[in-house]
Structures are given as structure tokens and as C-alpha cells.
Design an enzyme around this catalytic site. Sequence first.
Site, mmCIF file in Angstrom:
data_model
loop_
_atom_site.group_PDB
_atom_site.id
_atom_site.type_symbol
_atom_site.label_atom_id
_atom_site.label_comp_id
_atom_site.label_asym_id
_atom_site.label_seq_id
_atom_site.Cartn_x
_atom_site.Cartn_y
_atom_site.Cartn_z
ATOM 1 N N GLY A 118 81.932 -2.039 -28.441
ATOM 2 C CA GLY A 118 82.089 -2.389 -29.845
ATOM 3 C C GLY A 118 81.624 -3.800 -30.115
ATOM 4 N N LYS A 119 81.693 -4.218 -31.369
ATOM 5 C CA LYS A 119 81.259 -5.559 -31.749
ATOM 6 C C LYS A 119 82.014 -6.636 -30.964
ATOM 7 C CE LYS A 119 79.977 -4.455 -36.545
ATOM 8 N NZ LYS A 119 80.228 -4.785 -37.962
ATOM 9 N N ARG A 120 83.310 -6.401 -30.759
ATOM 10 C CA ARG A 120 84.118 -7.394 -30.053
ATOM 11 C C ARG A 120 83.731 -7.510 -28.586
ATOM 12 N NH1 ARG A 120 90.244 -6.153 -32.369
ATOM 13 N NH2 ARG A 120 89.811 -6.676 -34.559
#
Length: 480
Positions: free
Chosen positions: A246-248
Site C-alpha cells: 500500500g501507499k504506507r
Amino acid sequence: MSVVTRFAPSPTGFMHIGGVRTALYAYLWARKNNGTFILRIEDTDKAREVEGSKQHIQDCLTWMGLEWDYGPKNPGEFGSVIQSERLEHFQKAARMLYEKGLAYPDPFTKEELDAMRTQAQAEKRPFLAREHRPEKTAEWDGKTALRFKQTKLERRSWDDAVRGELSAGPEALEDFIIMKADGYPTYNFAHIVDDGLMGVTHVFRADEFISSTPNYLALYEALEMKPPVFVTLPPILREDRIKKLGKRDGAKDLLEYRDEGYLPETMMNYLALIGWNPGTEQEVFTKDELLKAFEIEKIHVAGGAFDEVKLQWFNREHLLKLSPSEFWAKAKTFLTPDTVAKVEAEHKAEALLPVFRERISTLGELKIADEAGEYGYYFEAPTIGENVVPKGESTASTKPRLERVLALLEGVTGSWDAESIKAALWDYATEEGRGKVLWPMRMALSGRDKSPDPFVIAGIIGRDATKSRIKAALSYCATQ
């Protein structure tokens, strides 16, 4: 049956590589079967829409080389592919379901629904709207949320092209919202209506949609539409394979990879192999090779990890496949205008391309090196200083060695290239000590301790420039 696939992203401003892989698989299957590939924009959630995202989606697919048959600028016989421009189709389908008794206006406010969910949670049971249907169906004015009505609470089974036979019991069935109070359809309704109207035969999708499939099947049946072939893809995982990327976790927008100097051929090749394998030892594929090899049956069930180190390896392999003219055309967009002008003015592109290629995995590394001045010495002589003297040596011991190097270079009367220069100097450097001979030569030519070997530099800058720079180093030694 003519194959029709689609990629149907929402314009929310970020093109995740998982979405790109979905588009890639759908594209490959359509093209392999001489079918149709549709780019559809699912923009019915206006609260989440990001300005410019529709164009961004098109830019991403264009860069990847995934050309579509129907898209935002070329509608099909079914009309626009932008869902916000297709509201009449959804309203018509919703009205039909309502009139058949298969949909009803939601009688509850948000606060009432929240209270019922809270009570269900306190009682440790799932909240199901179908357990709270109104006894009498109200008139639907199009300004109230509309729920689909489940009429058959039974086990639903289906065949997934990747997962095989799947099923779920009646507990998975729910009276879900199909039209919102703002007049826009929900995703769960709009994508099914449009897949039917656009003749989509194969739906490539993420595994998160498996749990919703029983509801989708009930809706297909109510709309009297034949369900497509479901092709559920494995997740793309972090490098540790513990959870989805994911983005994180450092996931980037697709065009960030473009800006860092990755090739579209690289992204296509690498993403294809995260979740699919041809069953051979081949790893590096061209687009045409992927089209020939791609089969749905070879898609994996288990997720695959996204590894940027491996991505860099693929990019280097694809950079090496480029012809000199192809490589230079791409390299020019990353080098500074000043460097490009000097390379072309001095006709050094052909000589420098091996140097550019040798030490990079991405074209962005060219930019970093160029901005750090690592290519300047091919065009301008470096400033000579004490770094011309090897560690443990002196100008007194370095000067005669440079004089000997200059004398040996004077003897190179034929072709002036790295091989000839090395042949002239190698025996002397080996006898005297390579570091004692080649270090001063390298520093005289480049002024940098990290650079290609001095034979390569001398071959590129030419006979006169090489001699001139060594003489400058001799002058420095003579004055110290």
C-alpha cells in the site's frame, strides 16, 4: 465468443501498480484473442474524485503501451465510457428493478441505520438491512436511496477462472444500495449494468471482490444478464510478503517510476510476472512475447511480492536491449541540456553510450550522475591538484611515471581507442605497479577517483586531449 475486457478505475488521483497489473492482464487477454479492450472511468463517487485524475489514468496506460479500443475520447456504440455521463442507463435499470418488486426505497435515515448497526454489534450479530425491510414499499422518486431486494436466500456458487469453484451461503446476501440519494449509482450496481451493456466477457479483478460475488450474481439474475467470466487476481504483497503493498509501504504512483527512469517495457514485464508464470525459465519478455505466452490458466492464486531490487534488474535488462539510437533518445530526456548539447556537438554519443549504460539500472541514475558532474570531464579538462599523486607516493615519483605514460602514448600511431591504449600501457603499468601508473593517469584525465578506466576515457576524449591533460599533470608535478 468475442472477448471483451475492461479496465475500470475510479479517478481518485493515484494509479497503484495493482491497478496497473489488472489493466495489463485485461489488455493481454483481449489482444491475445483479437478482442476488445475498454477503458471505463467509474466516477460515480464525486466526493472522492480528484481533479485531473481522468487524464492521469489515460497518461498511465498510454505510457505503458496499453492502447484501448474505447475510452474517454472514443466512445462505443454503447455510448460514453465515463459513468457520470451514463446516468440514464443506471436510472433505467434501477427503475425496472423497482417496478418488478426487486428494489425498494431505503426508509431509514443515516442515524437510524447507525443505531441498528450499533445494536447488532452489541448483540454480537451481523447487521443485515434485509432483516429490516419495510412492510410496504414506498414510491421511489429518484431522490431517495434505492436498495436491491434479495428474493432468494440460497447458497450461490460460481466458477472463477483462477480460484475454481467457489460458493457462499445465504448469510452473504444483503439488500445493498444500488442508487444513492444524489442520483448516482453505487459501484456495486453501476459496474454490473455497464459490463452487461458493454458486452464484457471477462472481468479481471482483485480478490477483495470475492465476498461480494453472491450479491452480484443475484443482481445479474434480476437484470436478466449473463455473468461474465470472473478472473480473480492474487494480491501484490510487500517485500516481506506479510500484507498487501500500500501507499504506507512505499507504493508509488505508476508515473513516479517513469520519472525515475524505468522503461514501460520493464513495468509491463515485471508486473506480468507478479501473479503469473508461463511455466518456463524465461524471465525477460517483450510485449509481443507476453501476448503469445499469456494464459489465464497460468495465473497464480497466491500473492507475489513487489521487489524494487528485482525491478531494477529487469530495467537494466531492458535498457541493454535498446539499440544505440533508442537508448540515446531516452537518455537525452534525463541528461542536462548542456550535456546533451556537448555530446551532440562533439559527436560523442556513440562513444559515450557504453559508458552511460555500464553503470546504471535506471535512466534517472544518469540524471543524478550528470548533475553531480560525472560526465563533465569528457568535454572539459579537470583541475589538477594533489589528488593526482597516489597514496604513499610523491610528485617526485609520480612525474617520471606520467612521462613514461606520455611517451608510450606517443607510440600509438594507429587506431586510437581503449584497446590500443591499454595495449600500449598495460605491460609498463603491471611492471611498475598499476595503481602507481593508472591512478595518476585517471586523475589527469577525469579528476575523479570513481570513473571508467583511463583507457576508456582516453579513447573517448581523443588523442590530443589525452596528451594535453597528462602534460598538465606533469606541469603540476614539476611545480610542487
